[in-house]
Design an enzyme around this catalytic site. Structure first.
Site, PDB file in Angstrom:
ATOM      1  N   THR A  12       0.820  -1.217   0.000  1.00  0.00           N
ATOM      2  CA  THR A  12       0.000   0.000   0.000  1.00  0.00           C
ATOM      3  C   THR A  12       0.844   1.253   0.000  1.00  0.00           C
ATOM      4  O   THR A  12       0.522   2.239  -0.674  1.00  0.00           O
ATOM      5  CB  THR A  12      -0.921   0.008   1.246  1.00  0.00           C
ATOM      6  OG1 THR A  12      -1.853  -1.067   1.141  1.00  0.00           O
ATOM      7  CG2 THR A  12      -1.689   1.319   1.356  1.00  0.00           C
ATOM      8  N   ASP A  53       1.400  -6.292  -4.229  1.00  0.00           N
ATOM      9  CA  ASP A  53       0.461  -6.214  -3.120  1.00  0.00           C
ATOM     10  C   ASP A  53       0.804  -7.405  -2.241  1.00  0.00           C
ATOM     11  O   ASP A  53       0.904  -8.540  -2.725  1.00  0.00           O
ATOM     12  CB  ASP A  53      -0.973  -6.331  -3.648  1.00  0.00           C
ATOM     13  CG  ASP A  53      -2.016  -6.179  -2.554  1.00  0.00           C
ATOM     14  OD1 ASP A  53      -1.902  -6.882  -1.536  1.00  0.00           O
ATOM     15  OD2 ASP A  53      -2.965  -5.403  -2.744  1.00  0.00           O
ATOM     16  N   SER A  54       0.992  -7.196  -0.953  1.00  0.00           N
ATOM     17  CA  SER A  54       1.525  -8.293  -0.136  1.00  0.00           C
ATOM     18  C   SER A  54       0.552  -9.454   0.001  1.00  0.00           C
ATOM     19  O   SER A  54       0.940 -10.532   0.457  1.00  0.00           O
ATOM     20  CB  SER A  54       1.953  -7.796   1.248  1.00  0.00           C
ATOM     21  OG  SER A  54       0.844  -7.489   2.064  1.00  0.00           O
ATOM     22  N   THR A  85       1.116  -4.351   4.293  1.00  0.00           N
ATOM     23  CA  THR A  85       0.797  -4.690   5.677  1.00  0.00           C
ATOM     24  C   THR A  85       0.109  -6.043   5.824  1.00  0.00           C
ATOM     25  O   THR A  85       0.203  -6.666   6.880  1.00  0.00           O
ATOM     26  CB  THR A  85      -0.109  -3.612   6.301  1.00  0.00           C
ATOM     27  OG1 THR A  85      -1.311  -3.506   5.532  1.00  0.00           O
ATOM     28  CG2 THR A  85       0.589  -2.263   6.329  1.00  0.00           C
ATOM     29  N   ASP A  86      -0.584  -6.504   4.792  1.00  0.00           N
ATOM     30  CA  ASP A  86      -1.435  -7.686   4.958  1.00  0.00           C
ATOM     31  C   ASP A  86      -0.661  -8.936   5.338  1.00  0.00           C
ATOM     32  O   ASP A  86      -1.165  -9.774   6.093  1.00  0.00           O
ATOM     33  CB  ASP A  86      -2.243  -7.943   3.684  1.00  0.00           C
ATOM     34  CG  ASP A  86      -3.342  -6.907   3.477  1.00  0.00           C
ATOM     35  OD1 ASP A  86      -3.628  -6.159   4.433  1.00  0.00           O
ATOM     36  OD2 ASP A  86      -3.908  -6.843   2.374  1.00  0.00           O
ATOM     37  N   LYS A 156      -1.008  -8.101  12.595  1.00  0.00           N
ATOM     38  CA  LYS A 156      -1.883  -7.017  12.149  1.00  0.00           C
ATOM     39  C   LYS A 156      -3.284  -7.247  12.706  1.00  0.00           C
ATOM     40  O   LYS A 156      -3.928  -8.249  12.413  1.00  0.00           O
ATOM     41  CB  LYS A 156      -1.931  -6.949  10.621  1.00  0.00           C
ATOM     42  CG  LYS A 156      -2.760  -5.784  10.090  1.00  0.00           C
ATOM     43  CD  LYS A 156      -2.778  -5.722   8.579  1.00  0.00           C
ATOM     44  CE  LYS A 156      -3.625  -4.553   8.105  1.00  0.00           C
ATOM     45  NZ  LYS A 156      -3.703  -4.453   6.635  1.00  0.00           N
ATOM     46  N   TYR A 277      -7.828 -28.303  30.188  1.00  0.00           N
ATOM     47  CA  TYR A 277      -9.122 -28.942  29.950  1.00  0.00           C
ATOM     48  C   TYR A 277      -8.936 -30.287  29.262  1.00  0.00           C
ATOM     49  O   TYR A 277      -7.936 -30.502  28.556  1.00  0.00           O
ATOM     50  CB  TYR A 277     -10.000 -28.041  29.078  1.00  0.00           C
ATOM     51  CG  TYR A 277     -10.357 -26.722  29.699  1.00  0.00           C
ATOM     52  CD1 TYR A 277     -11.413 -26.617  30.591  1.00  0.00           C
ATOM     53  CD2 TYR A 277      -9.632 -25.567  29.399  1.00  0.00           C
ATOM     54  CE1 TYR A 277     -11.751 -25.393  31.163  1.00  0.00           C
ATOM     55  CE2 TYR A 277      -9.956 -24.340  29.965  1.00  0.00           C
ATOM     56  CZ  TYR A 277     -11.016 -24.269  30.843  1.00  0.00           C
ATOM     57  OH  TYR A 277     -11.340 -23.062  31.412  1.00  0.00           O
TER      58      TYR A 277
END
Length: 330
Positions: A12, A53-54, A85-86, A156, A277
């Site tokens: 981005t 674009d990541s 960032t993704d 993120k 548990y």
């Protein structure tokens, strides 16, 4: 004056409007020219290695980034990597295992808003990344919205907010405040004596979120498709259902086929404990490996890295439960 190498990969931060939405456009040099505050901070050189674009980032691209960073570290005092960032947290985790024995900073950053926008956070994030890259810190870091986050602890959490990344189950290393760095906790010490580039990755790894109603037959797919590792997002402390649609025989089947299975949690914070548990204890008896407090993105990268070194399930367990770069606290 220190020499810093900027490796740009798209994202981005470098994007501009295209025919069907934002697409990477700007080079690293073009972005730096928009940040006059960097003049005089350090000597900057540039290399465009990817333009993605990541969302389209693949494990093979991690290798490219790691290799370029490793080569650059021989000549430069630090590395800044601009990245979407993704999937930045996955890349930061992967670099943390592939670049061992770091004596210099490798810093990833990006933005929520393209750098040419008047509302961009990209200029500040790049400036902050260079401040960290010229510091004495050692290791892989994500620098975002003023925070300095250990590479194996970044995740993120927001799609729009500037504070996109948080440090999970570990304190922030520090923050950048104007011209100053405030270090809160020292990064984990390097265990290696010198810089190493370790590019062994097994990419046939699957991450499955368990939901109410997950069919046991899903595990047959992993076997038939040739996956070498499976990560399960269990409930709460890592519980796996055994009533109704019983998933435990599927876990046993994975183990018997030599497929390493790691259990993490769908909760963001606190991690896994399969001893509390019975839905965890029963799962543990099938041979699964608890992820404890590891970040999910780091678990993916680490399992790929571990399986690149061994397929022996006991060795996989031992390596997954070894703390290499601050990724796990047992």
């Amino acid at each position: 004056m220190k020499k810093i190498l900027l490796l740009s990969t798209g994202g981005t931060i470098a994007s501009a409007p295209g025919e069907e939405g934002l697409v990477p456009k700007f080079t690293g040099e073009e972005m730096v020219k928009l940040i006059p505050e960097l003049r005089g901070l350090c000597h900057i050189e540039y290399k465009e290695i990817l333009n993605l674009d990541s969302t389209n980032m693949q494990p093979e691209d991690w290798l490219t980034i790691a290799r370029e960073a490793y080569t650059g570290l021989k000549e430069y005092d630090g590395i800044v990597i601009t990245h979407g960032t993704d999937t930045m947290a996955y890349t930061a985790g992967a670099l943390s295992f592939m670049l061992r024995g770091l004596s210099k900073p490798v810093v990833l950053t990006g933005s929520q808003v393209p750098i040419e926008s008047s509302l961009t956070d990209g200029k500040k994030n790049i400036y902050d990344a260079f401040k960290v890259a010229t510091s004495s810190l050692k290791g892989v870091f994500v620098v975002f919205n003023g925070k300095i986050i250990l590479g194996t602890r970044a995740s993120k959490l927001y799609t729009h907010k500037y504070e996109a990344f948080h440090s999970i189950n570990f304190p922030e290393i520090g923050y950048v405040e104007g011209e100053n760095l405030k270090i809160l906790v020292p990064p984990p010490e390097n265990k290696e004596m010198e810089l190493q580039f370790d590019d062994r990755l097994e990419t046939d790894v699957f991450l499955l979120k368990i939901i109410p109603g997950t069919k046991p037959e899903v595990f047959d797919y992993f076997i038939e498709s040739g996956y070498k590792g499976v990560i399960l997002e269990g409930f709460g402390l890592g519980g796996i259902p055994y009533l109704g649609r019983n998933l435990l025989p599927g876990l046993e089947k994975l183990y018997n086929h030599g497929i390493a299975t790691v259990v993490t949690t769908q909760s963001v914070y606190d991690g896994v404990d399969l001893t509390v548990y019975d839905v965890g204890v029963k799962a543990l008896k099938t041979g699964v490996i608890p992820a404890y407090d590891m970040v999910k993105e780091t678990v993916v990268a680490k399992l790929m890295w571990v399986l690149g070194h061994t397929r022996n399930l006991e060795e996989v367990r031992k390596m997954m439960l070894t703390n290499y770069c601050g990724e796990i606290i047992l």
